[in-house]
Design an enzyme around this catalytic site. Sequence first.
Site, PDB file in Angstrom:
ATOM      1  CB  SER A 107      51.797  43.351  34.212  1.00  8.48           C
ATOM      2  OG  SER A 107      50.400  43.494  34.248  1.00  8.48           O
TER       3      SER A 107
ATOM      4  NE  ARG B 163      44.199  33.906  35.094  1.00  7.47           N
ATOM      5  CZ  ARG B 163      45.413  34.403  35.227  1.00  7.47           C
ATOM      6  NH1 ARG B 163      45.573  35.582  35.805  1.00  7.47           N
ATOM      7  NH2 ARG B 163      46.463  33.757  34.805  1.00  7.47           N
TER       8      ARG B 163
ATOM      9  CG  ASP C  39      49.732  44.688  26.376  1.00  6.31           C
ATOM     10  OD1 ASP C  39      48.535  44.571  26.709  1.00  6.31           O
ATOM     11  OD2 ASP C  39      50.671  44.699  27.200  1.00  6.31           O
TER      12      ASP C  39
ATOM     13  CG  HIS D  93      49.528  42.135  29.371  1.00  4.35           C
ATOM     14  ND1 HIS D  93      50.338  43.254  29.437  1.00  4.35           N
ATOM     15  CD2 HIS D  93      49.407  41.690  30.653  1.00  4.35           C
ATOM     16  CE1 HIS D  93      50.690  43.478  30.696  1.00  4.35           C
ATOM     17  NE2 HIS D  93      50.157  42.547  31.446  1.00  4.35           N
ATOM     18  CG  ASP D  94      49.545  36.246  29.075  1.00  2.00           C
ATOM     19  OD1 ASP D  94      49.679  37.035  30.028  1.00  2.00           O
ATOM     20  OD2 ASP D  94      48.740  35.283  29.096  1.00  2.00           O
TER      21      ASP D  94
END
Length: 409
Positions: A184, A259, A352, A382-383
């Site tokens: 990232s 967030r 992702d 993505h995680d």
Amino acid sequence: MTTTTPRHPGSETGWKSPRGARRAPAGPVPASGAWREGDPAGARRFLDVGTFDLEVGSRLPDVRVAYETHGELDADGSNAVLVLHALTGDAHVRGPAGPGHATAGWWEPMIGPGAPIDTDRYFVVVPNVLGGCQGTTGPASTAPDGRPWGARFPRITTRDQVAVEIELARLLGVRSWATVIGGSMGGMRVLEWALLGPEAGIDVRSIVSIATSAQSSGDQIAWAHPQLGAIRSDPRWNGGDYYDAAPGEGPHAGLGIARQIAHTTYRTARELDERFGRLPQGGEDPQTDGRFAVQSYLDHHGDKLARRFDANSYLRLTETMLTHDVGRDRGGVEAALAQVESQALVVAVDSDRLFPPELSDRIAAGLPHAAGTRLITSDFGHDGFLLEFDQMGPLVRDFLAEVERVSPA
């Protein structure tokens, strides 16, 4: 998809399932979750790396870097590995939570004795990024006038961040990296390291670029825009001057919303639908004033980040990511990547939606010594690069073994 248990700052530790009891937050949210002078150092070490002339034209004095190391540097300095964290990560890559560390190491399964990045073999350096909030100079740090920098902290670029890390490497006695690895935002710095490191006389034998891009995309800029607006629209942000505010009086609402927006891009629609669907949270009724379970889940992540991060750092680091372009002043992305001499492993996560695989494909196609893009299969989006250890671990382990085989120190 593997069933690896999440063990990183974005995991669900402390969040109750839809049928679980709703737990009250652990007291008021601090005005900033930044590490501040006088706080426990934990496993951090510090080095003063001097004054830097930034790309925007301003000068940043008295820069200090917080970092952690694992393993020992060989006498010939050939075994060093640089690990670069993502947006809200820090130098605490392994080890438990405790004084000075709000969370356990964010990549614990990947680094340690016998791990894919084996600390019995490698000397691992993990710095907190310039502009961060966990010990390296950033908006929460003290400016020359004795006050926190706040919003006065200058705009920085990915190249500024790498320039600071280059000086850290020099002071640590590292003249060659066996590999530079990051995902990232960390992956953005990996690509800059592959060019700026050799220019500065520091060899970069290999790189591992994970779930990242060679330049920020319009979609990423669009997703970031409301996050920046959420923080700046919070009246308690107070123009970036909030560090003396009492607990509960800082910009935690704006940071929490930022967030929540980001977290939806880190995961996938499939995961959220299958995991939560339209379930209500506990005994709450969404038809009145209650929440759906997925709303509670996002509330939890917003609150959790606000307790361990800093709103001004979130702003500056996000802006840095948006201006990232490895091809700037180098003739474009492809021309820049073509200059990289390092062996390269390029990894993407198939689901992702923030850094889709085609962004990694562009990197792999442009790097002379990359063998295509390696895909991690995951429902986590993505995680996945943080959670799918059973896939990520062997990729990194095998790549490092191949680097040692074809390019011995």
